[in-house]
Design an enzyme around this catalytic site. Structure first.
Site, PDB file in Angstrom:
ATOM      1  N   VAL A 172       0.840  -1.197   0.000  1.00 10.83           N
ATOM      2  CA  VAL A 172       0.000   0.000   0.000  1.00 10.83           C
ATOM      3  C   VAL A 172       0.875   1.248   0.000  1.00 10.83           C
ATOM      4  O   VAL A 172       1.806   1.368   0.802  1.00 10.83           O
ATOM      5  CB  VAL A 172      -0.922   0.016   1.243  1.00 10.83           C
ATOM      6  CG1 VAL A 172      -1.785   1.280   1.245  1.00 10.83           C
ATOM      7  CG2 VAL A 172      -1.805  -1.226   1.258  1.00 10.83           C
ATOM      8  N   ASP A 324     -10.357 -12.830   7.209  1.00  4.40           N
ATOM      9  CA  ASP A 324      -8.930 -12.633   7.499  1.00  4.40           C
ATOM     10  C   ASP A 324      -8.674 -11.541   8.547  1.00  4.40           C
ATOM     11  O   ASP A 324      -7.958 -10.568   8.272  1.00  4.40           O
ATOM     12  CB  ASP A 324      -8.233 -12.262   6.184  1.00  4.40           C
ATOM     13  CG  ASP A 324      -6.796 -12.733   6.127  1.00  4.40           C
ATOM     14  OD1 ASP A 324      -6.411 -13.548   6.973  1.00  4.40           O
ATOM     15  OD2 ASP A 324      -6.060 -12.282   5.231  1.00  4.40           O
TER      16      ASP A 324
END
Length: 462
Positions: A172, A324
């Site tokens: 990111v 997750d």
């Protein structure tokens, strides 16, 4: 004897040569440079083309970690054992990273299970949650320009080449759009599908072996093969960022009325199959306990309760959940008293049917009431009971689990007393019961989410 001599020498030399080569391969593999993310990316790409090299690397890594773990187990002093466990954990991290994204995923799951491995391993494996080697900014820009079809200067007013975090599937970067909006740009790694194709094919073989020998799913024919076949659909969806964008939008819509949950908005105009753009939503990493404790207005106990409540809402109300919830995908900000949960990464999301969502709630209620009959009915709603099952056998096993305290909650209290016949009943064997049970893929992902959730929850509030 003379003609036989060379053949005998060759017969002895070949296995010894293979053994020496293997030993050399294992020894040389000890030196792994994880600082060069681009080099690691190239290494992973070569594995996609050379499956045999991948298998050799896996076996050699297992030997290296196993040797160090054995030394730790044999150590006499607690201090030496702890030191060797730490070294083994560091080694395991290096080996998992070297093997690539699929194995990093496995390490992330184990990092949330202090009951499975020594605490020293957990501490090292936690680094896999957001400290996977990042590839270079130039590579990220090249991917962005290829995916979005424009030069980087036309896409963003500012773009940070240094990533905020790097994970198993991508990394990111912080950026500012041309109209001034601060965003987080998720860029996918190269050759991911090829690596998934290779790794998941190997896992297919592993699942077939487990089914053949009846490991884990007693009496269930092709149990693991069926589960994994359905699970692969979700795993492959994770590497499609347009699917993740839709998951994120849906999750945000489900929690729009919950003030203590934040989900970053998706910028769809800058999103493709390999690039995902979201509003920048910073927060304190949920596993940074020191920072959480030092921030006024944050209550760890309340956060753990909110996290559990958020997942009960996903399972029982929305019928749609993020599979997750490891610490790398959770943060906290101070916009709400006690702390607001910030959810990231919806690559792996799973849907439950209305019946399954109700079944989750009813199983919980049956454990609170210690009601075996209601529990079996709830298991049927979950799709966990075969059509030809003898329900009285399953109910007898559940009743015995309640009676012995194997399954209970702090609030469990019977609505009725057991009869003498029920108290003295002999429970069926585990094998007899399990042949009537099946595990839908959705429940395997529920189990995975709860496993990780349990690790985060007890970390916040033991």
């Amino acid at each position: 004897a003379r003609p036989a001599g060379p053949a005998l020498i060759a017969a002895l030399a070949v296995p010894n040569g293979l053994l020496l080569t293997s030993a050399l391969f294992i020894w040389l593999g000890r030196k792994i440079d994880l600082s060069d993310g681009d080099a690691m990316q190239e290494k992973w790409a070569t594995y996609a083309r050379r499956p045999n090299a991948r298998m050799m690397s896996l076996m050699a890594g297992a030997v290296r970690v196993g040797f160090m773990a054995l030394r730790a187990k044999l150590a006499r002093s607690p201090e030496k054992r702890s030191e060797l466990n730490t070294r083994a954990g560091k080694r395991a991290v290096k080996e998992l990273v070297r093997l690539g994204p699929t194995y990093v995923k496995l390490g992330q799951i184990v990092s949330c299970r202090p009951d499975m491995v020594p605490s020293e391993y957990v501490e090292e494996l936690k680094t896999l949650q957001d400290e996977v080697p990042a590839f270079g900014g130039k590579r990220a820009i090249a991917i962005l320009e290829h995916e979005l079809g424009k030069p980087i200067g036309e896409l963003f007013k500012e773009f940070s080449k240094k990533p905020l975090a790097a994970a198993s599937l991508g990394q990111v970067h912080r950026a500012v759009t041309v109209d001034g909006q601060e965003v987080a740009i998720k860029v996918q790694r190269d050759k991911l599908k090829e690596m998934y194709d290779l790794d998941l094919a190997q896992f297919d073989k592993f699942a077939a072996v487990m089914d053949k020998f009846g490991i884990g799913v007693e009496g269930a024919k092709d149990g693991w093969t069926t589960i994994f076949k359905e699970a692969k659909v979700i795993l492959y969806r994770e590497i499609d960022y347009t699917a993740e964008a839709q998951n994120t939008i849906r999750f945000a819509e489900n929690f729009k009325e919950v003030e203590w949950v934040r989900v970053p908005n998706v910028i769809e105009s800058l999103t493709t199959q390999h690039v995902l753009a979201m509003e920048y939503a910073p927060g304190i990493k949920i596993s940074d306990l020191e920072k959480l404790d030092g921030t006024p207005g944050i209550d760890r106990v309340l956060l753990s309760q909110r996290l559990a409540q958020a997942y009960l809402m996903q399972f029982c109300s929305h019928g749609f959940f993020n599979t997750d919830p490891h610490p790398g995908n959770l943060a906290v900000d101070t916009k709400v008293p006690g702390g607001r949960l910030v959810f990231y990464d919806f690559g792996q999301a799973c849907e439950l049917s209305e019946s399954q969502a109700d079944g989750v709630l009813q199983v919980i209620q049956s454990i609170v009431d210690l009601d075996a009959s209601a529990c079996v009915e709830a298991m049927d709603k979950l799709g966990a009971i075969k059509t030809d099952a003898k329900r009285e056998v399953i109910q007898a096993t559940v009743e015995n689990n309640f009676k012995t305290g194997k399954v209970k909650s702090k609030r469990s209290k019977r609505k009725r007393e057991l009869t003498e016949e029920e108290k003295n009943a002999k429970p069926p064997s585990q094998a007899e019961t399990m042949k009537y049970i099946k595990l839908p893929a959705q429940l395997a992902f529920v189990a995975r989410a709860i496993t990780q959730l349990g690790g985060v929850g007890t970390m916040l509030d033991e």
